[in-house]
Design an enzyme around this catalytic site. Structure first.
Site, PDB file in Angstrom:
ATOM      1  N   SER A 175      12.994 -12.063  13.131  1.00 53.17           N
ATOM      2  CA  SER A 175      13.050 -11.410  11.824  1.00 53.17           C
ATOM      3  C   SER A 175      12.348 -10.058  11.864  1.00 53.17           C
ATOM      4  O   SER A 175      11.300  -9.904  12.498  1.00 53.17           O
ATOM      5  CB  SER A 175      12.388 -12.304  10.769  1.00 53.17           C
ATOM      6  OG  SER A 175      12.397 -11.696   9.493  1.00 53.17           O
ATOM      7  N   TYR A 194       8.209  11.645   0.739  1.00 54.23           N
ATOM      8  CA  TYR A 194       7.962  10.200   0.798  1.00 54.23           C
ATOM      9  C   TYR A 194       9.157   9.429   0.252  1.00 54.23           C
ATOM     10  O   TYR A 194       9.609   8.446   0.861  1.00 54.23           O
ATOM     11  CB  TYR A 194       6.700   9.857   0.005  1.00 54.23           C
ATOM     12  CG  TYR A 194       6.495   8.379  -0.209  1.00 54.23           C
ATOM     13  CD1 TYR A 194       5.920   7.589   0.775  1.00 54.23           C
ATOM     14  CD2 TYR A 194       6.898   7.763  -1.400  1.00 54.23           C
ATOM     15  CE1 TYR A 194       5.739   6.224   0.580  1.00 54.23           C
ATOM     16  CE2 TYR A 194       6.722   6.411  -1.607  1.00 54.23           C
ATOM     17  CZ  TYR A 194       6.145   5.645  -0.611  1.00 54.23           C
ATOM     18  OH  TYR A 194       5.980   4.291  -0.804  1.00 54.23           O
TER      19      TYR A 194
END
Length: 288
Positions: A175, A194
């Site tokens: 995962s 950002y």
């Protein structure tokens, strides 16, 4: 190299805040953890010591700068030659294989976060000087490096090492979790780069999930809203944000976010890939 008998997780930005909570949660679930840090050596080493006291040989620390700057240092480098971000990311994943012989989970948590306004002139109203432009280029390399480019290189290294591992040495549950942002579609004023980088990370999550599905590597995102608030913002400002959260009118705890990460890493989520889960108390439903 220790025999690969337990699952291993690499968590970037693991020394403090959300990263620490994620690392502790995965460790409690039986994972050995590779704790990446940039500048927080004392905190990372203290956490490693705590985890190893609970279960010997279950934690290591690795230092790396994940900004997209070719001259950034890496553990063990003598500084005589530039080290690319691609190499630094590959070495992080390699550290798991060197120490434990495997890497089952990757959590891309490390993230720079600060404003980069589009319009920022000096006191006389002039355009930024050369030094300011250089600072902006550095900020772009830092924000995009930690929030988007490093996760891409880390996922690439993770997948390549998996593909090169003999089937008999592989685990059964792989995962990757990307820590996105619940508010990407409701951006914070002045945080343009950002926001761009976190949007790219969401795209990476979906694209990598599709590409890595044949390998049975799941890729998901977890997007905190108000979580583990910083100390340098005026209390009245934070209370204003908290009051807008529909559920409980507060910020989330680190554990409330890390619990979702740990669930998505577990076999209980084995049919979930390519999704981004918001852990924001409904905050993203309200802010325009």
């Amino acid at each position: 190299m220790t025999a690969p008998t337990v699952p291993v997780a690499l968590v970037t930005g693991a020394a403090k805040r959300l990263g620490r909570s994620i690392a502790e949660g995965l460790h409690a679930e039986g994972y050995a953890v590779c704790l990446h840090y940039h500048r927080s050596a004392a905190e990372a080493n203290a956490l490693s010591a705590t985890l190893n006291a609970r279960r010997p040989n279950s934690a290591i620390t690795v230092q790396a700068d994940l900004s997209n700057v070719a001259t950034a240092p890496v553990s063990g480098a003598d500084g005589s030659a530039p080290v690319t971000l691609f190499t630094r990311c590959a070495e992080l994943v390699a550290a798991c294989y060197t120490h434990w012989g495997r890497c089952d989970v990757l959590v891309n948590n490390a993230s720079s976060f600060y404003p980069t306004p589009l319009l920022r002139n000096d006191e006389d109203g002039h355009e930024p000087c050369v030094g300011d432009r250089e600072a902006m280029e550095t900020a772009t390399a830092d924000l995009f490096g930690s929030n988007a480019i490093a996760p891409y290189f880390l996922i690439k290294a993770f997948a390549h090492r998996f593909a090169g591992t003999p089937a008999k040495h592989r685990g059964t549950n792989y995962s990757i979790i990307n820590m996105v942002d619940a508010m990407t579609n409701q951006p914070l004023l002045g945080y343009t780069i950002y926001t761009m980088a976190k949007g790219a990370l969401e795209g990476l999550t979906r694209s990598a999930a599709l590409e890595l599905a044949p390998l049975q590597i799941r890729v998901n995102g977890v997007g905190p809203g108000l979580s583990v608030l910083v100390d340098d913002m005026p209390p009245a400002v934070w209370e204003g944000h908290r009051s807008k959260v529909p559920l409980y009118q507060r910020d989330s705890s680190a554990a409330e976010v890390s619990d979702v990460v740990i669930f998505l890493c577990s076999s209980k989520a084995k049919y979930i890939t390519g999704t981004c889960v918001k852990v924001d108390g409904g905050y993203s439903l309200t802010r325009a």
